[in-house]
Enzyme design. Structure first.
Site, short mmCIF file in Angstrom:
data_model
loop_
_atom_site.label_atom_id
_atom_site.label_comp_id
_atom_site.label_asym_id
_atom_site.label_seq_id
_atom_site.Cartn_x
_atom_site.Cartn_y
_atom_site.Cartn_z
N ARG A 109 -8.82 -0.29 -16.57
CA ARG A 109 -8.83 -1.75 -16.29
C ARG A 109 -9.87 -2.02 -15.64
O ARG A 109 -9.92 -1.96 -14.03
CB ARG A 109 -7.62 -1.98 -15.32
CG ARG A 109 -6.16 -1.98 -16.21
CD ARG A 109 -4.97 -2.40 -15.53
NE ARG A 109 -3.64 -2.47 -16.24
CZ ARG A 109 -2.75 -1.70 -16.58
NH1 ARG A 109 -2.67 -0.44 -16.17
NH2 ARG A 109 -1.80 -2.24 -17.39
N HIS B 295 0.92 -1.22 -0.11
CA HIS B 295 -0.15 -0.19 -0.04
C HIS B 295 0.80 1.34 0.12
O HIS B 295 0.66 2.38 -0.79
CB HIS B 295 -1.01 -0.22 1.12
CG HIS B 295 -2.28 0.21 1.05
ND1 HIS B 295 -3.31 -0.23 1.79
CD2 HIS B 295 -2.80 1.07 0.19
CE1 HIS B 295 -4.31 0.30 1.30
NE2 HIS B 295 -4.30 1.00 0.14
N GLU C 51 -2.24 -8.99 -27.24
CA GLU C 51 -1.32 -9.27 -26.06
C GLU C 51 -0.57 -10.73 -26.28
O GLU C 51 0.25 -11.07 -25.71
CB GLU C 51 -2.24 -9.18 -24.93
CG GLU C 51 -2.62 -8.01 -24.42
CD GLU C 51 -3.58 -8.22 -23.04
OE1 GLU C 51 -3.07 -7.72 -22.09
OE2 GLU C 51 -4.64 -8.65 -23.37
N ARG D 291 -11.58 -1.84 -21.11
CA ARG D 291 -11.42 -3.16 -21.35
C ARG D 291 -12.46 -3.94 -20.46
O ARG D 291 -12.44 -3.75 -19.20
CB ARG D 291 -9.94 -3.56 -20.69
CG ARG D 291 -9.43 -4.90 -20.76
CD ARG D 291 -8.18 -5.02 -20.74
NE ARG D 291 -7.79 -5.03 -19.44
CZ ARG D 291 -6.33 -5.02 -18.90
NH1 ARG D 291 -5.59 -5.32 -19.78
NH2 ARG D 291 -6.35 -5.06 -17.59
N ASN E 163 2.95 -5.45 -22.09
CA ASN E 163 3.32 -6.04 -20.99
C ASN E 163 3.15 -7.50 -21.14
O ASN E 163 4.10 -8.37 -20.96
CB ASN E 163 2.52 -5.76 -19.64
CG ASN E 163 2.62 -4.33 -19.37
OD1 ASN E 163 3.37 -3.51 -19.99
ND2 ASN E 163 1.54 -3.73 -18.73
N ASP E 164 1.86 -7.92 -21.55
CA ASP E 164 1.79 -9.31 -21.87
C ASP E 164 2.52 -9.91 -23.15
O ASP E 164 2.89 -10.87 -23.38
CB ASP E 164 0.14 -9.64 -21.85
CG ASP E 164 -0.22 -9.99 -20.43
OD1 ASP E 164 0.19 -10.76 -19.61
OD2 ASP E 164 -1.70 -9.32 -20.14
N CYS F 200 -1.08 0.45 -25.08
CA CYS F 200 -1.28 0.64 -23.44
C CYS F 200 -0.43 -0.15 -22.55
O CYS F 200 -0.73 0.09 -21.49
CB CYS F 200 -2.74 0.37 -23.41
SG CYS F 200 -3.20 -1.34 -23.55
N ARG G 265 6.07 -12.09 -16.49
CA ARG G 265 6.27 -10.74 -16.44
C ARG G 265 6.51 -10.16 -14.93
O ARG G 265 7.22 -9.00 -14.66
CB ARG G 265 5.05 -9.79 -16.89
CG ARG G 265 3.76 -10.31 -16.29
CD ARG G 265 2.63 -9.63 -17.03
NE ARG G 265 2.15 -8.45 -16.41
CZ ARG G 265 1.08 -7.69 -16.97
NH1 ARG G 265 0.33 -7.94 -18.14
NH2 ARG G 265 0.59 -6.63 -16.29
C1 PEP Z 1 -0.56 -5.35 -21.07
O1 PEP Z 1 -0.70 -6.46 -21.01
O2 PEP Z 1 0.31 -4.71 -21.58
C2 PEP Z 1 -1.83 -4.42 -20.47
C3 PEP Z 1 -1.91 -3.29 -20.73
O3 PEP Z 1 -2.77 -5.08 -19.56
P1 PEP Z 1 -2.38 -5.64 -18.10
O4 PEP Z 1 -0.99 -4.80 -17.97
O5 PEP Z 1 -3.43 -5.13 -17.35
O6 PEP Z 1 -2.08 -7.14 -18.11
MG MG Z 2 -2.48 -7.60 -20.32
#
Ligand code: PEP
Ligand code: MG
Length: 959
Positions: A689, A582, A822, A725, A845-846, A893, A856
């Site tokens: 999100r 937190h 992704e 999303r 990210n994914d 994103c 990740r």
């Molecule tokens: C991603 O995977 O890049 C993404 C934006 O989704 P999240 O980070 O919420 O998995």
């Molecule tokens: Mg993702």
């Protein structure tokens, strides 16, 4: 935990004698960057004290405590000598495990090794293996140690029936991280099995991370004991079963069943229960002795202990009083090291038969005298709080002018003197004679605590801070908490003791909850508790300096963060904690650079020492030299100037220097933050999100609730587009009320759209709520984790039906339905998707995780999961080309969108929108204004031809 890779192992070495072998060990650690060259002397000094030969043809050279200053990072290197080396104690050694450890981590390394060394024939295997992979596997093989210790006991729990007791036991296992929520669901769904007397059993094997046994007993008030199916309930065993690995636990269960009277166990405390489980009965002689060695029972004192134990006339067993409920033989070196006993912990020695008492006295005496090491007496206070440690065993502060790596918690750079805050010490009488007066004192202290909180809430910067403090205020108002404290006062406790016990009990109960988010609230409860306790004890936190400073604390509670004067606190450094705590979230919300989990040694830093703290990289440099300081100051000045200029221009539209338009939007997890994003220059929300909205509720929010929440963002955006999303749970984002069966690879399992399609009615409600909330406003909806067009079509069909069913006057009409890219398959198949979707948003990210096959969140590998890897860039290129060929737009994103190096490349690849965290918006817009489209395109083309992400980063350095 010790995890060895093939690169940590050197096979086929030769050494003429043990000294040459030791030199090779020092050199190998040095070349691996784990130690400075001076560490070699430490290895020799250590051997001079006593041999580090461990058994089974393995020696474990490591430095002395004094040589720890030469350790740069904890690690291990394994060196094999197939022909063997004669060690200075005459033993034949085939494998050296050379250890570099900054503090007591080497105890864990040793502990892990002792489990490996217990296996028959391991010495020959290790000496002869010709494969580094095989050696790594053998040494790092996780040993599923069955757990039954003080942390798995759940005694005198205020349950009302057997089911509550069983779930409390299961929750205790989850809290100890031996099981996940699936296990609790399994336990909750089953009917306990009657084992005779007052004993009951529940067990499950799903969601088990480690075999473990929890033992729960109900609250002892005899009026409240209950029965089930006509039998009394005195004790519930809750077994987390795993293959055959839990068998030793069944033996311990059996010991209790056959030797104990369940009714007597109703009142047993943990110590007594553990003794029973360890098989100690009326024939057993026992004695307790505290470990005083500064670094616990590491190899050298353990060896002495074993020798003394072996010299006795009868067998001696040993266990940690609060550790595993199983004794081990004190004559086994690997078993004794395997206890992992640290300074301050109590050992229980036991023996039976003639001469037992004399033998126990001899071993106990040897332990008290330090087993060959110089020891000092244990002082509860001093040893608990590092700031008062005597110099003899105080921790060495991290070395000056060196980079120390910890966990990055909030970006930004800080250069300032330190303000080191030690934990507050509360000293109070536990009993009091005048309950009325104590009640009055408590009432006033609570009132004062509430007033402090109201002031903090008024001055709070950032929504999150105010939210958390308001929650604290509500906690103070909790009638049950007050009642518990008042009852204790009535029984003769002081206001301080009564209050703290009430807080601690409530926090404990909270920690037992299966829901991680709710369980984390225990920290908030204790925070609130300390606030009132400070008032009662008249203790004020130390006054911070007037000048800017970096705050150093063991751990930092939410209200500590809220109290921070952001004008003066330049950075936060903590010994404990993780990036998702937190406090770290709050530090990010307040824009204060923070590095966490830096280890206890930072508490040995001195007030006023200078430090460079890099919250982006998670690094600290204490007492930097003047050249380093100057460079860092220049960097910081440039960063600050850039941030100020970027802020002034934040409302300009996103575009490159030559006017190529790129929309810059915000990533949000909470619709209440949309207004703040707009004030930071957001041109829309590029990723909402929505799973966080679901996580904030105890069950799936209904349509009306969702409409209200989405509307909050849509209204704040005032006509700017919202890209929402749909629910993306599973993987690393579990939803407590939507359990997913245990999976070996959750990231490759039921998550994202796959999971949503298992309960399409939930998805329908969400889509409807979005459509209604966005009436007359632009709405973009995107689906997470889509792997091909088939999944999209399934949703599209439902979506079209919903659109047709809702009158146009009651819903959004400017609507697009898109997918996130992704999964590599969807990038490779982008042309087929682009024909039917309205847009793409690339979740780098994914996409990076799945393209590079690196989790990740992996503690060691995630740094290599760089979205600028050419393989990822090629997938982005394919996606953009396919989309533009069909006149569809593409956003990014993932975190890559705010990486200043990546921005020109993404633009050069043709991306149309960048969606980043709200704080980054001004900086990303500023970055766009620095280059022309053509430059971005050239850079992108060059990047695509590189072989690795390091090559791409090098390329960026050189432009
Ligand atoms: C991603 O995977 O890049 C993404 C934006 O989704 P999240 O980070 O919420 O998995
Ligand atoms: Mg993702």
């Amino acid at each position: 935990m010790l995890t060895l890779g093939p690169n940590d192992i050197v096979l086929g070495c030769q050494a003429a004698d043990w000294e040459k072998a030791l030199d090779l060990a020092a050199q190998t650690l040095h070349e691996a960057g784990l130690v400075d060259a001076e560490y070699r002397h430490g290895l020799y000094q250590r051997e001079a004290q006593s041999s580090t030969y461990l058994g089974n043809a393995i020696a474990i050279p490591h430095g002395t405590p004094e040589s720890r200053q030469y350790v740069r990072r904890t690690g291990v290197r394994v060196i094999q000598f197939p022909q063997g080396v004669t060690w200075h104690d005459g033993q034949r050694v085939y494998v050296l495990v050379a250890i570099a450890a900054q503090n007591d981590e080497h105890l864990d390394i040793l502990r892990q090794l002792t489990h490996v060394l217990d296996q028959d024939g391991i010495a020959e295997q290790l000496a002869n293996t010709q494969s580094t992979e095989r050696m790594a596997q053998q040494l790092s093989k996780p040993v599923a140690t069955p757990r039954l210790d003080i942390n798995t006991l759940c005694l005198k729990f205020p349950a009302r029936d057997i089911h509550e007791l069983a779930v409390a036991a299961a929750a205790r296992l989850r809290q100890a991280e031996h099981v996940d929520p699936t296990f609790i669901n399994q336990i909750a769904a089953q009917s306990p099995i009657w084992l005779g007397q007052g004993f009951w059993l529940v067990s499950a094997d799903q969601g088990v991370k480690q075999p473990a046994l929890s033992i729960a007993t109900p609250h002892t008030d005899t009026d409240k004991t209950f029965s089930h199916q006509g039998h009394p309930v005195h004790l519930v065993f809750c077994l987390a079963a795993q293959g055959q690995a839990h068998r030793p636990l069944l033996e311990q269960l059996h010991t209790l069943l056959t030797q104990a009277n369940s009714e007597q166990l109703l009142n047993a405390d943990a110590q007594r229960l553990l003794a029973q489980l360890a098989g100690e009965d009326e024939h057993t002689h026992t004695t307790r002795v505290r470990v005083l060695n500064p670094h616990g029972l590491h190899a050298r004192p353990a060896k002495q202990l074993v020798q003394v134990a072996r010299a006795q006339a009868c067998a001696i067993n040993i266990r940690l009083e609060e550790g595993s409920a199983q004794s081990v033989s004190a004559a086994s070196l690997t078993k004794v090291i395997g206890l992992g006993a640290r300074r301050g912990q109590w050992l229980v020695l036991s023996a039976e038969g003639e001469g037992a008492e004399t033998a126990l006295a001899a071993v106990s005496e040897a332990i008290q005298s330090g087993l060959g090491e110089k020891v000092s007496p244990w002082h509860e206070r001093q040893d608990d709080h590092p700031q008062t440690l005597t110099p003899e065993h105080s921790l060495a502060a991290p070395a000056a002018d060196q980079i120390h790596q910890a966990i990055a918690a909030a970006p930004g750079m800080a250069i300032a003197p330190l303000f080191v805050v030690r934990p507050l010490q509360f000293d109070y009488p536990h009993n009091a004679s005048d309950p009325a007066q104590e009640r009055q004192r408590l009432k006033q202290a609570i009132q004062q605590g509430a007033t402090q909180l109201q002031t903090l809430i008024r001055d709070a910067q950032g929504d999150e801070v105010a939210d958390i403090l308001s929650m604290h205020e509500e906690m103070l108002d909790d009638p049950e908490l007050r009642q518990a404290a008042e009852e204790a006062i009535q029984e003769g406790r002081s206001a301080e003791a009564a209050w703290w016990e009430a807080i601690d009990t409530a926090a404990h109960a909270q920690e037992m909850l299966a829901d991680r988010l709710l369980a984390e609230r225990a920290a908030d409860l204790r925070d609130v508790g300390r606030r009132v306790l400070s008032v009662l004890c008249g203790i004020h936190p130390p006054t911070p300096p007037e000048h800017p400073y970096i705050l150093v604390m063991e751990d930092i509670g939410p209200s500590d963060v809220a109290r921070l004067d952001t004008a003066r606190v330049q950075g936060i450094l903590t010994a404990r904690g993780g990036a998702t705590a937190h406090s770290a979230i709050l530090a990010r919300a307040l824009g204060i650079a923070a590095v966490v989990g830096a280890g206890e040694t930072i508490m040995a830093l001195t007030d006023g020492d200078m430090m460079i703290l890099d919250g982006q990289r998670g690094q600290i440099i204490p007492n930097p030299d003047s050249a380093r300081l100057e460079t860092a100051r220049q960097q910081l000045a440039q960063q600050e100037q850039r941030a100020a200029e970027a802020w002034d221009h934040r409302f300009e539209q996103g575009q490159t220097r030559d006017g190529h338009r790129i929309e810059v939007a915000a990533n949000l997890g909470n619709t209440a933050h949309a207004a703040d994003a707009v004030t930071r220059g957001a041109e829309g929300v590029g990723l909402l999100r929505t799973e966080f909205l679901f996580m904030a509720h105890a069950s799936a929010p209904d349509r009306e609730t969702q409409i209200q929440e989405y509307r909050q963002a849509i209204e704040a955006l005032d006509g700017r587009p919202l890209v929402a999303r749909t629910l993306d749970v599973g993987g690393d984002k579990p939803l407590p009320y939507w359990p997913v069966p245990q999976e070996d690879n959750p990231f490759l399992g039921l998550r994202g759209i796959r999971l949503a399609l298992t309960q399409p009615e939930v998805l329908d409600t969400q889509l409807e709520a979005l459509l209604i909330a966005a009436k007359d406003r632009p709405l973009r909806i995107m689906l997470p984790m889509v792997k091909d067009i088939a999944e999209f079509r399934r949703v599209r069909e439902r979506f079209d039906q919903l659109l047709a069913a809702l009158p146009e006057t009651e819903r959004a009409t400017d609507v697009q339905l898109g997918v996130m890219i992704e999964v590599p398959s969807s990038a490779l198949l982008a042309p087929t998707l682009a024909a039917e979707v309205d847009f793409f948003s690339i979740g780098t990210n994914d996409l990076t995780q799945y393209t590079l096959a690196i989790d990740r969140g992996h503690p060691e590998l995630s740094a290599q999961a760089d979205g600028l890897h050419p393989a990822v860039l090629r997938l982005i290129q394919m996606t953009v080309e396919a989309a533009h060929a069909q006149d569809k737009w593409v956003g990014v994103c993932g975190e890559l969108a705010s990486d200043s190096g990546a921005v020109p490349i993404l633009v050069g690849l043709g991306v149309d929108e960048l969606s980043v965290s709200a704080r980054q918006i001004p900086l990303v817009k500023a970055r766009l204004r620095e280059f022309d489209l053509m430059t971005g395109q050239q850079l992108a083309q060059q990047a695509l031809t590189q072989a690795t992400s390091a090559d791409v980063r090098d390329l960026l350095e050189n432009v």
